[in-house]
Design a protein around this motif. Structure first.
Motif, PDB file in Angstrom:
ATOM      1  N   GLN A  23      60.745  73.877  55.582  1.00 49.60           N
ATOM      2  CA  GLN A  23      60.689  72.665  56.378  1.00 49.60           C
ATOM      3  C   GLN A  23      61.535  71.562  55.748  1.00 49.60           C
ATOM      4  OE1 GLN A  23      56.567  71.711  56.782  1.00 49.60           O
ATOM      5  NE2 GLN A  23      56.151  73.395  58.161  1.00 49.60           N
ATOM      6  N   ALA A  24      62.262  70.871  56.587  1.00 51.12           N
ATOM      7  CA  ALA A  24      63.062  69.751  56.117  1.00 51.12           C
ATOM      8  C   ALA A  24      62.159  68.532  55.898  1.00 51.12           C
ATOM      9  CB  ALA A  24      64.145  69.427  57.129  1.00 51.12           C
ATOM     10  N   ALA A  25      62.563  67.683  54.978  1.00 53.23           N
ATOM     11  CA  ALA A  25      61.808  66.462  54.681  1.00 53.23           C
ATOM     12  C   ALA A  25      62.456  65.266  55.369  1.00 53.23           C
ATOM     13  CB  ALA A  25      61.774  66.231  53.175  1.00 53.23           C
ATOM     14  N   ASP A  26      61.643  64.256  55.659  1.00 52.99           N
ATOM     15  CA  ASP A  26      62.170  62.976  56.148  1.00 52.99           C
ATOM     16  C   ASP A  26      61.877  61.941  55.079  1.00 52.99           C
ATOM     17  OD1 ASP A  26      63.351  61.073  57.972  1.00 52.99           O
ATOM     18  OD2 ASP A  26      61.335  60.314  58.287  1.00 52.99           O
ATOM     19  N   HIS A  27      62.910  61.278  54.626  1.00 48.91           N
ATOM     20  CA  HIS A  27      62.791  60.232  53.611  1.00 48.91           C
ATOM     21  C   HIS A  27      62.897  58.892  54.327  1.00 48.91           C
ATOM     22  CE1 HIS A  27      63.616  63.382  50.599  1.00 48.91           C
ATOM     23  NE2 HIS A  27      64.433  63.843  51.513  1.00 48.91           N
ATOM     24  N   VAL A  55      67.047  61.077  56.637  1.00 48.66           N
ATOM     25  CA  VAL A  55      66.747  59.808  55.974  1.00 48.66           C
ATOM     26  C   VAL A  55      66.658  58.772  57.092  1.00 48.66           C
ATOM     27  CG1 VAL A  55      67.475  58.084  54.288  1.00 48.66           C
ATOM     28  CG2 VAL A  55      68.014  60.506  53.902  1.00 48.66           C
ATOM     29  N   THR A  56      65.494  58.161  57.236  1.00 46.13           N
ATOM     30  CA  THR A  56      65.294  57.177  58.287  1.00 46.13           C
ATOM     31  C   THR A  56      65.287  55.781  57.675  1.00 46.13           C
ATOM     32  OG1 THR A  56      64.049  58.752  59.628  1.00 46.13           O
ATOM     33  CG2 THR A  56      63.775  56.413  60.164  1.00 46.13           C
ATOM     34  N   PHE A  57      66.219  54.954  58.144  1.00 42.63           N
ATOM     35  CA  PHE A  57      66.332  53.566  57.705  1.00 42.63           C
ATOM     36  C   PHE A  57      65.518  52.714  58.671  1.00 42.63           C
ATOM     37  CE2 PHE A  57      69.907  55.833  56.043  1.00 42.63           C
ATOM     38  CZ  PHE A  57      70.019  55.349  54.754  1.00 42.63           C
ATOM     39  N   THR A  60      62.306  46.852  58.388  1.00 48.35           N
ATOM     40  CA  THR A  60      60.976  46.255  58.304  1.00 48.35           C
ATOM     41  C   THR A  60      61.041  44.731  58.384  1.00 48.35           C
ATOM     42  OG1 THR A  60      61.090  46.354  55.907  1.00 48.35           O
ATOM     43  CG2 THR A  60      59.986  48.168  57.009  1.00 48.35           C
ATOM     44  N   GLN A  61      62.212  44.192  58.159  1.00 47.41           N
ATOM     45  CA  GLN A  61      62.444  42.756  58.317  1.00 47.41           C
ATOM     46  C   GLN A  61      63.753  42.577  59.085  1.00 47.41           C
ATOM     47  OE1 GLN A  61      62.072  41.818  54.111  1.00 47.41           O
ATOM     48  NE2 GLN A  61      59.919  41.313  54.387  1.00 47.41           N
ATOM     49  N   PRO A  62      63.907  41.518  59.874  1.00 48.77           N
ATOM     50  CA  PRO A  62      65.063  41.386  60.766  1.00 48.77           C
ATOM     51  C   PRO A  62      66.378  41.081  60.046  1.00 48.77           C
ATOM     52  CG  PRO A  62      63.697  39.423  60.882  1.00 48.77           C
ATOM     53  CD  PRO A  62      62.960  40.416  60.011  1.00 48.77           C
ATOM     54  N   GLY A  63      67.482  41.423  60.746  1.00 50.97           N
ATOM     55  CA  GLY A  63      68.815  41.060  60.271  1.00 50.97           C
ATOM     56  C   GLY A  63      69.539  42.152  59.514  1.00 50.97           C
ATOM     57  N   HIS A  64      69.051  43.394  59.582  1.00 54.18           N
ATOM     58  CA  HIS A  64      69.639  44.477  58.792  1.00 54.18           C
ATOM     59  C   HIS A  64      70.104  45.638  59.665  1.00 54.18           C
ATOM     60  CE1 HIS A  64      68.159  42.448  55.252  1.00 54.18           C
ATOM     61  NE2 HIS A  64      66.936  42.459  55.754  1.00 54.18           N
ATOM     62  N   ASN A  65      71.036  46.396  59.111  1.00 55.10           N
ATOM     63  CA  ASN A  65      71.459  47.660  59.693  1.00 55.10           C
ATOM     64  C   ASN A  65      71.821  48.597  58.553  1.00 55.10           C
ATOM     65  OD1 ASN A  65      74.033  46.738  58.847  1.00 55.10           O
ATOM     66  ND2 ASN A  65      75.026  47.711  60.586  1.00 55.10           N
ATOM     67  N   SER A  82      74.552  51.861  62.365  1.00 51.24           N
ATOM     68  CA  SER A  82      73.394  51.632  63.228  1.00 51.24           C
ATOM     69  C   SER A  82      73.460  50.239  63.840  1.00 51.24           C
ATOM     70  CB  SER A  82      72.099  51.787  62.426  1.00 51.24           C
ATOM     71  OG  SER A  82      71.887  50.667  61.592  1.00 51.24           O
ATOM     72  N   GLY A  83      72.654  50.034  64.858  1.00 51.84           N
ATOM     73  CA  GLY A  83      72.518  48.709  65.438  1.00 51.84           C
ATOM     74  C   GLY A  83      71.627  47.844  64.562  1.00 51.84           C
ATOM     75  N   PHE A  84      71.752  46.543  64.702  1.00 47.59           N
ATOM     76  CA  PHE A  84      70.912  45.626  63.936  1.00 47.59           C
ATOM     77  C   PHE A  84      69.479  45.682  64.444  1.00 47.59           C
ATOM     78  CE2 PHE A  84      75.069  44.004  62.997  1.00 47.59           C
ATOM     79  CZ  PHE A  84      74.948  43.694  61.655  1.00 47.59           C
ATOM     80  N   ASN A  85      68.551  45.668  63.501  1.00 53.08           N
ATOM     81  CA  ASN A  85      67.116  45.648  63.788  1.00 53.08           C
ATOM     82  C   ASN A  85      66.622  46.898  64.513  1.00 53.08           C
ATOM     83  OD1 ASN A  85      67.073  42.992  62.690  1.00 53.08           O
ATOM     84  ND2 ASN A  85      67.776  42.221  64.667  1.00 53.08           N
ATOM     85  N   HIS A  86      67.359  47.992  64.372  1.00 49.18           N
ATOM     86  CA  HIS A  86      66.958  49.260  64.978  1.00 49.18           C
ATOM     87  C   HIS A  86      66.871  50.320  63.892  1.00 49.18           C
ATOM     88  CE1 HIS A  86      67.382  47.851  69.084  1.00 49.18           C
ATOM     89  NE2 HIS A  86      68.572  47.365  68.774  1.00 49.18           N
ATOM     90  N   PRO A  87      65.838  51.153  63.938  1.00 49.09           N
ATOM     91  CA  PRO A  87      65.775  52.250  62.971  1.00 49.09           C
ATOM     92  C   PRO A  87      66.924  53.234  63.237  1.00 49.09           C
ATOM     93  CG  PRO A  87      63.938  52.378  64.516  1.00 49.09           C
ATOM     94  CD  PRO A  87      64.693  51.140  64.840  1.00 49.09           C
ATOM     95  N   TYR A  88      67.329  53.925  62.183  1.00 51.19           N
ATOM     96  CA  TYR A  88      68.389  54.924  62.311  1.00 51.19           C
ATOM     97  C   TYR A  88      68.021  56.123  61.447  1.00 51.19           C
ATOM     98  CZ  TYR A  88      72.811  57.326  62.285  1.00 51.19           C
ATOM     99  OH  TYR A  88      73.777  58.290  62.423  1.00 51.19           O
ATOM    100  N   THR A  89      68.153  57.295  62.009  1.00 52.26           N
ATOM    101  CA  THR A  89      67.871  58.518  61.263  1.00 52.26           C
ATOM    102  C   THR A  89      69.171  59.265  61.015  1.00 52.26           C
ATOM    103  OG1 THR A  89      65.643  58.668  62.160  1.00 52.26           O
ATOM    104  CG2 THR A  89      66.579  60.681  61.220  1.00 52.26           C
TER     105      THR A  89
END
Length: 149
Positions: A23-27, A55-57, A60-65, A82-89
């Motif tokens: 199984q693959a891991a998600d970090h 790896v999921t980014f 948790t606080q606004p203004g990041h990508n 990635s887009g700003f303020n959106h999670p990216y895997t």
């Protein structure tokens, strides 16, 4: 117990014994305004992964990508932004080091390094120049990857 049934049960037990290893891991990496290492950080900023992992980014606080850094990426792997303020895997496709930055906070040292398997592109990654605090941050992260090599 019939011979075929015993073989089938034995094969099933063998598959189950090795299933967790396959199984693959998600970090998960948090994008923070303030973390353990200071302002504008990925936490953790050093991730050991394997091909097939993700790896999921998480903003948790606004203004990041999260964005790949040219020259700090395994050959043949598509760069991303990635887009700003959106999670990216990010799916780890190949062995190597993956350099990642937060676009607006790059010069403030908001960087991360993913190391998957053998870091064959480590020296190429070391040759990349970075603005401001990103340079010493990456020097430390790449030194850590070299020690693990």
């Amino acid at each position: 117990m019939p011979n075929g049934t015993a073989r089938a049960l034995g094969l099933l037990a063998l598959v189950c014994a090795f299933a967790p290893a396959a199984q693959a891991a998600d970090h998960e990496v948090k994008m923070l305004n303030l973390g353990v290492k200071g302002a504008m950080v990925f936490e953790p900023d050093y991730i050991v992964a394997a091909p097939g992992d993700t790896v999921t980014f998480v903003p948790t606080q606004p203004g990041h990508n999260a964005e790949s850094i040219k020259g700090m990426w395994p050959d043949g792997v598509e760069p991303f932004k990635s887009g700003f303020n959106h999670p990216y895997t990010l799916k780890i496709e190949k062995e190597g080091v993956y350099g990642i930055k937060c676009t607006p906070h790059y010069g403030m040292g908001m960087v991360a390094l993913v190391v998957a398997g053998k870091p064959d592109n480590l020296e190429a990654a070391r040759a990349v120049k970075h603005p401001g605090k990103a340079q010493p941050s990456f020097t430390a992260l790449l030194d850590e990857a070299a020690k693990a090599k």
